[in-house]
Design a protein around this motif. Sequence first.
Motif, PDB file in Angstrom:
ATOM      1  N   TYR A   1     -20.713   4.809  19.618  1.00 12.48           N
ATOM      2  CA  TYR A   1     -19.492   5.522  20.020  1.00 12.48           C
ATOM      3  C   TYR A   1     -18.558   4.646  20.863  1.00 12.48           C
ATOM      4  O   TYR A   1     -17.427   5.043  21.118  1.00 12.48           O
ATOM      5  CB  TYR A   1     -19.842   6.819  20.757  1.00 12.48           C
ATOM      6  N   ASP A   2     -19.052   3.475  21.304  1.00 12.71           N
ATOM      7  CA  ASP A   2     -18.170   2.536  22.024  1.00 12.71           C
ATOM      8  C   ASP A   2     -17.630   1.452  21.099  1.00 12.71           C
ATOM      9  O   ASP A   2     -16.772   0.669  21.484  1.00 12.71           O
ATOM     10  CB  ASP A   2     -18.939   1.862  23.178  1.00 12.71           C
ATOM     11  N   LEU A   3     -18.191   1.383  19.882  1.00 11.98           N
ATOM     12  CA  LEU A   3     -17.823   0.295  18.977  1.00 11.98           C
ATOM     13  C   LEU A   3     -16.847   0.761  17.894  1.00 11.98           C
ATOM     14  O   LEU A   3     -16.075  -0.047  17.356  1.00 11.98           O
ATOM     15  CB  LEU A   3     -19.114  -0.237  18.334  1.00 11.98           C
ATOM     16  N   MET A   4     -16.897   2.061  17.580  1.00 11.28           N
ATOM     17  CA  MET A   4     -16.086   2.572  16.469  1.00 11.28           C
ATOM     18  C   MET A   4     -15.397   3.864  16.906  1.00 11.28           C
ATOM     19  O   MET A   4     -15.963   4.636  17.685  1.00 11.28           O
ATOM     20  CB  MET A   4     -16.995   2.879  15.257  1.00 11.28           C
ATOM     21  N   PRO A   5     -14.183   4.114  16.382  1.00 12.50           N
ATOM     22  CA  PRO A   5     -13.489   5.352  16.738  1.00 12.50           C
ATOM     23  C   PRO A   5     -14.120   6.560  16.040  1.00 12.50           C
ATOM     24  O   PRO A   5     -14.629   6.441  14.922  1.00 12.50           O
ATOM     25  CB  PRO A   5     -12.063   5.116  16.229  1.00 12.50           C
ATOM     26  N   GLY A   6     -14.050   7.716  16.722  1.00 11.67           N
ATOM     27  CA  GLY A   6     -14.628   8.936  16.164  1.00 11.67           C
ATOM     28  C   GLY A   6     -15.874   9.293  16.922  1.00 11.67           C
ATOM     29  O   GLY A   6     -16.762   8.432  17.129  1.00 11.67           O
ATOM     30  N   ASN A   7     -15.925  10.574  17.370  1.00 18.31           N
ATOM     31  CA  ASN A   7     -17.012  11.025  18.238  1.00 18.31           C
ATOM     32  C   ASN A   7     -17.063  12.547  18.098  1.00 18.31           C
ATOM     33  O   ASN A   7     -16.001  13.175  17.991  1.00 18.31           O
ATOM     34  CB  ASN A   7     -16.628  10.620  19.684  1.00 18.31           C
ATOM     35  N   PRO A   8     -18.247  13.168  18.108  1.00 22.85           N
ATOM     36  CA  PRO A   8     -18.288  14.625  17.989  1.00 22.85           C
ATOM     37  C   PRO A   8     -17.391  15.336  19.000  1.00 22.85           C
ATOM     38  O   PRO A   8     -16.887  16.421  18.714  1.00 22.85           O
ATOM     39  CB  PRO A   8     -19.770  14.951  18.226  1.00 22.85           C
ATOM     40  N   SER A   9     -17.178  14.739  20.160  1.00 19.76           N
ATOM     41  CA  SER A   9     -16.346  15.416  21.181  1.00 19.76           C
ATOM     42  C   SER A   9     -14.893  15.560  20.710  1.00 19.76           C
ATOM     43  O   SER A   9     -14.167  16.432  21.184  1.00 19.76           O
ATOM     44  CB  SER A   9     -16.391  14.645  22.507  1.00 19.76           C
ATOM     45  N   ASP A  10     -14.483  14.753  19.710  1.00 16.53           N
ATOM     46  CA  ASP A  10     -13.121  14.884  19.160  1.00 16.53           C
ATOM     47  C   ASP A  10     -12.940  16.261  18.481  1.00 16.53           C
ATOM     48  O   ASP A  10     -11.821  16.734  18.324  1.00 16.53           O
ATOM     49  CB  ASP A  10     -12.841  13.827  18.079  1.00 16.53           C
ATOM     50  N   ARG A  11     -14.044  16.836  18.005  1.00 15.49           N
ATOM     51  CA  ARG A  11     -13.939  18.099  17.256  1.00 15.49           C
ATOM     52  C   ARG A  11     -14.395  19.296  18.084  1.00 15.49           C
ATOM     53  O   ARG A  11     -14.474  20.401  17.586  1.00 15.49           O
ATOM     54  CB  ARG A  11     -14.796  18.018  15.973  1.00 15.49           C
ATOM     55  N   ALA A  12     -14.714  19.041  19.355  1.00 16.29           N
ATOM     56  CA  ALA A  12     -15.261  20.137  20.203  1.00 16.29           C
ATOM     57  C   ALA A  12     -14.140  21.130  20.544  1.00 16.29           C
ATOM     58  O   ALA A  12     -12.985  20.778  20.614  1.00 16.29           O
ATOM     59  CB  ALA A  12     -15.858  19.555  21.460  1.00 16.29           C
TER      60      ALA A  12
END
Length: 212
Positions: free
Chosen positions: A201-212
């Motif tokens: 999650y520090d190397l690539m964009p996009g994280n479950p928190s984006d959809r929370a």
Amino acid sequence: MTIQLHCFGESGNAYKAALALELAGLDWEPVFVDFFNGATRSPEYRSQINEMGEVPVLVDGAVKLSQSGVIQMYVTEKTGKFGGATPAEAREVMRWVFWDNHKFSSQAGMTRFLMNFLPEEKRPAPVIQFMQGRLKAAYEVLNTHLAGRDWIVGDAITNADISCCAYLYYPEPFGFDRADWPHIDAWLTRISDQPGWKHPYDLMPGNPSDRA
Ligand SMILES: N[C@@H](CCC(=O)N[C@@H](CS)C(=O)NCC(=O)O)C(=O)O
């Protein structure tokens, strides 16, 4: 020219490519693929980026590659890193990459998807239970292989390690607990201690928190 990697943070398969690029010290940048809004299923993605409808995809000038194992081979071609020290080691590295792609990451990725990214009412409990049984057998294989050795092949980190570790750093539960597998646990620490290592999650964009 900066290498581009089409990817998203939740993708362990993309992490295998991103981590190889990063640990090799290559000049690269992520290109975000909006998987959770259907980007990989669009006709544009399939005709312009990857007919297989998957990430990761690497673009380096005229070179376009998909399949994390092939992208890792390309990093090895460019840098001499992670491919194994001898032809015999190189074959052994490929043996573990194939095992990972077929028996390990594919099952870990699917189980994590079913348990975390599907709406709760659609999560198929018997399938998840079956997959977790298959995964337990795979953890056993890896843990046993790592007993008494630092790396999957030879005396240094290779694409075998970078491939097999990819899903095991994610926080979303899929039935893997580091505490149950001491040799895997120590090996994951050895990998994350490598200079330049970053969490997916520090190397690539996009994280479950984006959809929370
Ligand atoms: N064997 C491939 C697997 C790639 C793969 O399954 N990528 C997933 C994300 S982790 C994907 O893009 N899936 C899109 C889909 O199945 O629609 C690799 O190692 O690159």
